[in-house]
Write an enzyme that holds these catalytic residues in place. Structure first.
Site, PDB file in Angstrom:
ATOM      1  N   PHE A 123       0.321  -0.919  -0.129  1.00 14.74           N
ATOM      2  CA  PHE A 123      -0.174   0.294  -0.459  1.00 14.74           C
ATOM      3  C   PHE A 123       1.032   0.938   0.060  1.00 14.74           C
ATOM      4  O   PHE A 123       2.089   1.113   0.963  1.00 14.74           O
ATOM      5  CB  PHE A 123      -0.725   0.267   1.146  1.00 14.74           C
ATOM      6  CG  PHE A 123      -1.994   0.918   1.041  1.00 14.74           C
ATOM      7  CD1 PHE A 123      -3.273   0.880   0.169  1.00 14.74           C
ATOM      8  CD2 PHE A 123      -2.258   1.746   1.963  1.00 14.74           C
ATOM      9  CE1 PHE A 123      -4.004   2.305   0.225  1.00 14.74           C
ATOM     10  CE2 PHE A 123      -3.113   2.857   2.306  1.00 14.74           C
ATOM     11  CZ  PHE A 123      -4.042   2.629   1.441  1.00 14.74           C
ATOM     12  N   ASP A 194       1.740  -4.865   8.511  1.00 14.24           N
ATOM     13  CA  ASP A 194       0.865  -3.818   8.257  1.00 14.24           C
ATOM     14  C   ASP A 194      -0.488  -4.641   8.334  1.00 14.24           C
ATOM     15  O   ASP A 194       0.088  -5.916   7.336  1.00 14.24           O
ATOM     16  CB  ASP A 194       0.725  -2.789   7.440  1.00 14.24           C
ATOM     17  CG  ASP A 194       0.122  -1.941   7.246  1.00 14.24           C
ATOM     18  OD1 ASP A 194      -1.172  -3.051   8.099  1.00 14.24           O
ATOM     19  OD2 ASP A 194       0.036  -0.873   6.304  1.00 14.24           O
ATOM     20  N   TYR A 219     -10.488   1.338  12.173  1.00 15.79           N
ATOM     21  CA  TYR A 219     -11.721   1.410  11.113  1.00 15.79           C
ATOM     22  C   TYR A 219     -12.038   0.781  10.278  1.00 15.79           C
ATOM     23  O   TYR A 219     -13.080   0.376   9.337  1.00 15.79           O
ATOM     24  CB  TYR A 219     -11.459   3.743  10.663  1.00 15.79           C
ATOM     25  CG  TYR A 219     -10.487   3.120   9.992  1.00 15.79           C
ATOM     26  CD1 TYR A 219      -9.982   2.973   8.484  1.00 15.79           C
ATOM     27  CD2 TYR A 219      -9.224   3.912  10.266  1.00 15.79           C
ATOM     28  CE1 TYR A 219      -9.466   3.195   7.944  1.00 15.79           C
ATOM     29  CE2 TYR A 219      -7.904   4.185   8.941  1.00 15.79           C
ATOM     30  CZ  TYR A 219      -8.546   4.044   7.832  1.00 15.79           C
ATOM     31  OH  TYR A 219      -6.991   4.006   6.628  1.00 15.79           O
ATOM     32  N   LYS A 220     -10.818  -0.326   9.820  1.00 17.94           N
ATOM     33  CA  LYS A 220     -11.824  -1.615   9.227  1.00 17.94           C
ATOM     34  C   LYS A 220     -12.440  -2.183   9.582  1.00 17.94           C
ATOM     35  O   LYS A 220     -13.509  -2.105   9.606  1.00 17.94           O
ATOM     36  CB  LYS A 220     -10.679  -1.992   8.276  1.00 17.94           C
ATOM     37  CG  LYS A 220      -9.880  -0.905   7.438  1.00 17.94           C
ATOM     38  CD  LYS A 220      -8.112  -1.200   6.819  1.00 17.94           C
ATOM     39  CE  LYS A 220      -8.468  -0.207   5.816  1.00 17.94           C
ATOM     40  NZ  LYS A 220      -6.811   0.194   5.038  1.00 17.94           N
ATOM     41  N   ARG A 368     -13.247  -5.744  -5.566  1.00 19.46           N
ATOM     42  CA  ARG A 368     -13.483  -5.950  -3.652  1.00 19.46           C
ATOM     43  C   ARG A 368     -14.498  -6.326  -3.118  1.00 19.46           C
ATOM     44  O   ARG A 368     -15.384  -4.819  -2.728  1.00 19.46           O
ATOM     45  CB  ARG A 368     -12.641  -5.097  -2.777  1.00 19.46           C
ATOM     46  CG  ARG A 368     -10.342  -5.378  -3.914  1.00 19.46           C
ATOM     47  CD  ARG A 368      -9.303  -4.159  -2.742  1.00 19.46           C
ATOM     48  NE  ARG A 368     -10.554  -2.867  -2.437  1.00 19.46           N
ATOM     49  CZ  ARG A 368      -9.526  -2.376  -1.572  1.00 19.46           C
ATOM     50  NH1 ARG A 368      -8.204  -2.397  -1.105  1.00 19.46           N
ATOM     51  NH2 ARG A 368      -9.796  -1.038  -0.910  1.00 19.46           N
TER      52      ARG A 368
HETATM   53  C1  PLP Z   1      -6.499   1.815   5.068  1.00 22.17           C
HETATM   54  C2  PLP Z   1      -4.888   0.866   5.385  1.00 22.17           C
HETATM   55  C3  PLP Z   1      -4.035   1.863   5.845  1.00 22.17           C
HETATM   56  C4  PLP Z   1      -4.163   3.214   6.198  1.00 22.17           C
HETATM   57  O1  PLP Z   1      -3.598   3.830   7.257  1.00 22.17           O
HETATM   58  P1  PLP Z   1      -3.689   5.781   7.072  1.00 22.17           P
HETATM   59  O2  PLP Z   1      -2.837   6.384   8.645  1.00 22.17           O
HETATM   60  O3  PLP Z   1      -4.840   5.295   8.480  1.00 22.17           O
HETATM   61  O4  PLP Z   1      -4.657   6.767   6.801  1.00 22.17           O
HETATM   62  C5  PLP Z   1      -2.314   1.961   5.936  1.00 22.17           C
HETATM   63  N1  PLP Z   1      -1.812   0.476   5.136  1.00 22.17           N
HETATM   64  C6  PLP Z   1      -2.378  -0.619   4.484  1.00 22.17           C
HETATM   65  C7  PLP Z   1      -2.263  -1.337   4.240  1.00 22.17           C
HETATM   66  C8  PLP Z   1      -3.835  -0.110   4.732  1.00 22.17           C
HETATM   67  O5  PLP Z   1      -4.885  -1.273   4.077  1.00 22.17           O
END
Ligand code: PLP
Length: 408
Positions: A123, A194, A219-220, A368
């Site tokens: 990501f 992560d 939040y997920k 997804r």
């Molecule tokens: C959703 C997500 C993030 C989110 O990062 P924020 O700092 O909360 O915006 C980071 N890494 C991955 C792999 C994600 O899926």
């Protein structure tokens, strides 16, 4: 024989948990759990409690309420969900900031090593954090595994950290956390994970896997709400050796002494940087309290089954319509969502939305569907497959408003 989704719901030991979340708009199937999970019904009263405390106590909230302890208290509530121990997690800051903290700590624990091994498909925020750190640590470079390349092959004695997303955010492919962490260790490197796309969906055993560092977002699948803090988890035996790369007064050994020099608090508490986000923590805690009442093994088994059923039913119902299965078929190799491929993925996601199905599109051709073990029902999968099959089999996506749609 067609799947009897209603019978599966009747036999589901988690059916009562769904009632602890706001149902959302009638008739709309929300499958973007990987972007934001559902709202716990108790979230509103938790916020109201904080607002009352704010009005009545003002600064007294820090001493008389539980605001200040929230980062570690929430961390301990989160720990069982990701197989961590109590005292290993600090909740706070965004995932991006926690990535920086974790990888920075790993680099400081391996002075003289010059490489971060990661994947080019990670990501973007994960990559940006690593790139910023590489600029700060002279001589440190990032080595990227290409798409499909096993990052293990890049780990050697120069490697400080194997730094990976547990789950690929486009295909849902889930890494073997224990095997990759063990591989890093055989070369003296640390593992940094992560967990954003697996925590709250898949079984994770950070302690059993001997993982060193992990971060993720609230939040997920965890359902901590918009702006929920992220978290950092550091294996207990490493915490005292970690010199925080972001030092702040809330991580000081004696924060209210206001000493000019930094002295780290013991353990994971030194990873707390600034003032906790009290309102966001209250909402996240509402979600974690729902989790506490859940049989985790049953939840993760249900999640696997929801995904298996979705993929199998989609494949059957859309066989002739150009749909491919883009995520692993084995639940043990999949993260929180299932993914399918179609040349017109973007238009299909727009058409789905018009037909009451919220999914997410990732370029160039991925759709997804995020699955929550807490509030999705088997019949939601049945309804999803029905609506998707109509859209692709009858080419309902082939309309200007869908072909030109903007999606997020
Ligand atoms: C959703 C997500 C993030 C989110 O990062 P924020 O700092 O909360 O915006 C980071 N890494 C991955 C792999 C994600 O899926």
């Amino acid at each position: 024989m067609p799947t009897d989704f209603d019978a599966l719901d009747r036999a589901d030991p988690l059916t009562d948990v769904a009632a602890r979340f706001e149902p959302g708009h009638a008739g709309v199937l929300y499958f973007d759990a990987n972007s934001i999970g559902a709202m716990p019904i108790t979230a509103r009263e938790r916020i109201e409690r904080v607002l009352d405390e704010w009005r009545e106590l003002r600064r007294g909230g820090w001493a008389e309420s539980d605001w200040l302890d929230a980062p570690l208290r929430l961390g301990d509530k989160l720990a069982p969900i990701i197989g961590a121990r109590a005292g290993e997690i600090a909740v706070g800051d965004s995932t991006s900031v926690n990535l920086f903290k974790a990888l920075g700590a790993a680099l400081r624990l391996r002075p003289g090593r010059t490489r971060i091994v990661t994947e080019i498909g990670s990501f973007p925020t994960d990559l940006y954090a690593a790139q910023a750190l590489a600029r700060l640590f002279p001589g440190v470079e990032i080595v990227y595994a290409r798409e499909g390349e096993d990052p293990r092959t890049l780990v050697d004695a120069r490697c400080a950290a194997l730094y990976l997303s547990h789950v690929d955010y486009r295909s849902a492919r889930r890494h073997d956390l224990a095997a990759l962490s063990a591989h890093a260790h055989t070369h003296g490197a640390l593992s940094v994970w992560d967990l954003s796309h697996s925590a709250g969906a898949n079984p994770i055993d950070l302690v059993g896997a001997a993982a060193d560092f992990a971060v993720g977002c609230g939040y997920k699948y965890l359902c901590g709400g918009p702006g929920a803090p992220g978290y950092i988890r550091i294996a207990a035996h490493l915490q005292q050796a970690c010199d925080p790369i972001l030092a702040g007064w809330m991580g000081h050994a004696d924060k209210f002494a206001f000493a000019p020099d930094y002295a780290p608090a013991p353990g994971i508490a030194r990873q707390i940087v600034g003032t906790p986000a009290v309102i966001a923590n209250a909402v996240f805690e509402a979600a974690l309290d729902v989790w506490r009442a859940v049989d985790l093994a049953a939840a993760f088994a249900k999640h696997a089954r929801l995904g298996d059923l979705a993929l199998k039913s989609i494949a059957q119902a859309t066989a002739a319509a150009g749909v491919s299965i883009a995520s692993p078929r084995a639940a043990g190799r999949r993260g929180g969502f299932v993914a399918i491929g179609h040349a017109q993925a973007k238009a299909i996601v727009a058409a789905l939305e018009d037909h009451g199905v919220i999914a997410s599109y990732r370029p160039p051709d991925v759709i997804r569907f995020g699955l929550s073990p807490l509030y999705h029902r088997y019949r939601d999968i049945g309804a999803l497959v029905e609506r998707l099959a109509r859209i692709v089999n009858e080419r309902l996506w082939d309309r200007p408003q869908y072909l030109q749609a903007r999606t997020t």
